[in-house]
Design an enzyme around this catalytic site. Sequence first.
Site, PDB file in Angstrom:
ATOM      1  N   ALA A  59       0.853  -1.190   0.000  1.00  0.00           N
ATOM      2  CA  ALA A  59       0.000   0.000   0.000  1.00  0.00           C
ATOM      3  C   ALA A  59       0.887   1.237   0.000  1.00  0.00           C
ATOM      4  O   ALA A  59       2.047   1.200   0.401  1.00  0.00           O
ATOM      5  CB  ALA A  59      -0.935   0.005   1.207  1.00  0.00           C
ATOM      6  N   TYR A 107      -1.264   0.289  -7.893  1.00  0.00           N
ATOM      7  CA  TYR A 107      -0.432  -0.151  -9.024  1.00  0.00           C
ATOM      8  C   TYR A 107      -0.210  -1.661  -8.939  1.00  0.00           C
ATOM      9  O   TYR A 107      -0.062  -2.218  -7.844  1.00  0.00           O
ATOM     10  CB  TYR A 107       0.918   0.564  -9.008  1.00  0.00           C
ATOM     11  CG  TYR A 107       1.675   0.495 -10.315  1.00  0.00           C
ATOM     12  CD1 TYR A 107       1.229   1.190 -11.437  1.00  0.00           C
ATOM     13  CD2 TYR A 107       2.839  -0.255 -10.422  1.00  0.00           C
ATOM     14  CE1 TYR A 107       1.927   1.144 -12.639  1.00  0.00           C
ATOM     15  CE2 TYR A 107       3.550  -0.314 -11.611  1.00  0.00           C
ATOM     16  CZ  TYR A 107       3.089   0.387 -12.728  1.00  0.00           C
ATOM     17  OH  TYR A 107       3.766   0.329 -13.913  1.00  0.00           O
ATOM     18  N   ILE A 148       1.450  -5.897  -5.539  1.00  0.00           N
ATOM     19  CA  ILE A 148       0.174  -5.274  -5.881  1.00  0.00           C
ATOM     20  C   ILE A 148      -0.156  -4.213  -4.832  1.00  0.00           C
ATOM     21  O   ILE A 148      -0.370  -4.537  -3.658  1.00  0.00           O
ATOM     22  CB  ILE A 148      -0.946  -6.321  -5.989  1.00  0.00           C
ATOM     23  CG1 ILE A 148      -0.586  -7.371  -7.063  1.00  0.00           C
ATOM     24  CG2 ILE A 148      -2.277  -5.662  -6.305  1.00  0.00           C
ATOM     25  CD1 ILE A 148      -1.599  -8.474  -7.221  1.00  0.00           C
ATOM     26  N   GLU A 149      -0.172  -2.957  -5.255  1.00  0.00           N
ATOM     27  CA  GLU A 149      -0.449  -1.820  -4.377  1.00  0.00           C
ATOM     28  C   GLU A 149      -1.950  -1.546  -4.393  1.00  0.00           C
ATOM     29  O   GLU A 149      -2.525  -1.272  -5.440  1.00  0.00           O
ATOM     30  CB  GLU A 149       0.318  -0.587  -4.867  1.00  0.00           C
ATOM     31  CG  GLU A 149       1.824  -0.795  -5.014  1.00  0.00           C
ATOM     32  CD  GLU A 149       2.588  -0.414  -3.760  1.00  0.00           C
ATOM     33  OE1 GLU A 149       1.946   0.086  -2.807  1.00  0.00           O
ATOM     34  OE2 GLU A 149       3.818  -0.601  -3.736  1.00  0.00           O
ATOM     35  N   VAL A 150      -2.580  -1.599  -3.209  1.00  0.00           N
ATOM     36  CA  VAL A 150      -4.041  -1.617  -3.170  1.00  0.00           C
ATOM     37  C   VAL A 150      -4.682  -0.359  -2.583  1.00  0.00           C
ATOM     38  O   VAL A 150      -5.899  -0.214  -2.620  1.00  0.00           O
ATOM     39  CB  VAL A 150      -4.546  -2.854  -2.379  1.00  0.00           C
ATOM     40  CG1 VAL A 150      -4.059  -4.139  -3.015  1.00  0.00           C
ATOM     41  CG2 VAL A 150      -4.140  -2.778  -0.912  1.00  0.00           C
TER      42      VAL A 150
END
Length: 656
Positions: A257, A261, A324-326
């Site tokens: 986070a 992206y 995976i940036e959420v």
Amino acid sequence: MRIFILLFLFSLLLQAGEYDLVKLTDITPGDLKILDRMGVVINEVGDGHLIAEVPKSLLPGLRESGYQLEIIHSDIDDFYRDNYERKGPYSVYLSYTQYRDSMIKMAQTYPHICRLETLGYSHQNRLLLAMKISDNPQVDEVEPALHLEGNIHGNEKITWGVNFLLVGYLLKNYATNPQIKDLIDNREIWIAPMVNPDGYNSSSRYNARWVDLNRNWGWMWGNEYACGSDFFSENESWKFMEHFWRHPFVIYASYHAGTIYISEPWSYSRYLQPPEQNLIRHLSQGYSRYTGYPYGQGSVGMYPINGCTKDYDYGCGGEIGWSIEVCRYKTPPAESIDAIFYGREKDAMLYLIRKAGQGIHGTITDSVTGKPLRALIYVDNKWQSYSCPTNGDFHRFYLPGTYTVTVLAPGYDTKVIPDVTVPSTGDSSVTITVKLVPNPTRPIFATRLIGTKYVTASSNRTYPTKALGPHDNDAYRLDSGKWIVLAFDWPIRNSPGNDFTVYRSQGTGSATVKVSNNWRGPWTTIGTANSGQTQFDLASVGLDSVRYLRLEASSQFYLDAIEGVQVPTVTDNKAKTITGRFSIRPTIVRSSGRFEVIRSIPDQTSLEFYNSLGQKVRVIPIEGRNVKIRADRLTAGVYFVRIPESAHPIRLIVLR
């Protein structure tokens, strides 16, 4: 002038305290690496600007350097701590203890479809937990496996939340949701919601030793802020790495986070694209259809870093993976956990679980004994992946098409299978059976890359995995001052004469050669490789066998391969009747409780208990199919339990 001021600011880092969330403008690509190494936590990179968490003590100097600064959120770390402590209407950030106990409770409630495994301890003795979810969780089945994880950065607590909710969602819906039942029945799903429990507990990006765990892995390790004293120096890193060795995964995703992206390999280099980028990009696009997230190569869409997990897992294991940036806030209000999981991540995560079953599957065995083999698998000679040593099965995500599969293992003839066709209907797959023929004239060779020091990516565009397999004149350029560590599935044994050869494909460079039976050392220097073929004798250093080699280049050395002259023979692998299958329940027990040993054969045998260093510390005789043992016969700690008839130990955790 700016560069000198930035170097001065680096000297102030030890004084840095609280952080502000800041937008910096007038940024050049060259600034990113310098700022990152200063301890500025870069969240998002845009055109000429970035969003970062900046220590307050660095702000005046950055302004003097000519940066335009806009404070987006003052005291951002206090904001995250407040969100962590405040309950939402539906969701809550659990404490570490609550999380640990909840995972144990879920494993006890759903023992038929999950098993909680403790991979080890953090530096502050918190459990590193991973939940396996499958229809036969105690058994390593011939099924595609994947691994999802969160919270490698301890203050990115939202990533713990989405992974923790996925565990509960899968378990609770197995009995009523046909889609979930199908996934659990046909996959081995591993989820580790809290990779960095010490960082989670202290609301810190770093672990308890102030190491960034996503800079501590062995693919191009080093030259980063807080990357650790050595590659895999941290318990949290090497325990998970060894978990990946035991379970070759099809898909890997680490959740982060700070921005939005889908970050693909490579992150260490802007100058190379992964050989199977079309596969990675296909899955990125699929994930984005559910979430709307942008995607791209990490070094391009974000910024270059060394020693990250996704580069290692793809580079060393062939596991297609991402960071995976959420969420733009690392610990948003607790009500965001449900909103982000159910609103975006759930269906995307289920998509990855489903896609792990598409492509090419198979089993690899010895043609004489039928014994499962760990082997290297190449599809169209692009990148290596591995079969599981327990069952010999392998699973590789591939798109519809016709491919050539090459399988090689030390001491066996290489097998090439042409015209392997993945059907074009849905998420379908093709299964092949591979029987490798033992050949005493074939060498043993390095089968796995453990780690390598970073390179100057703009000038060195060779891959360290080129050193795997037999010599073929396709080499890794080991630059002066750099090192590489390689593993051998079959040990190199001492025999009359020379025992192994280091092949240099070109040039006049030299490298110091070291050997060990532990990838972490201690290392014994056996000599210097300084010719096209340099031979070494283990007897010269008094060793009977070695499994790991480390090369340290004193000048540019083109490492083609390392081959052992003694090979495994058919008699080494003669067929055995497997009578030693056993299980232990529960695998986490308090010292006041009991654990049960369940066996298929009731004859008399003994339980052997090993510590994490591989030392045998206790032997307990047993007889019968179901034997209950008091846990207070063992001191608190992590044990690897085996019986003489079984090759595969079981991890047992005894709590105080």
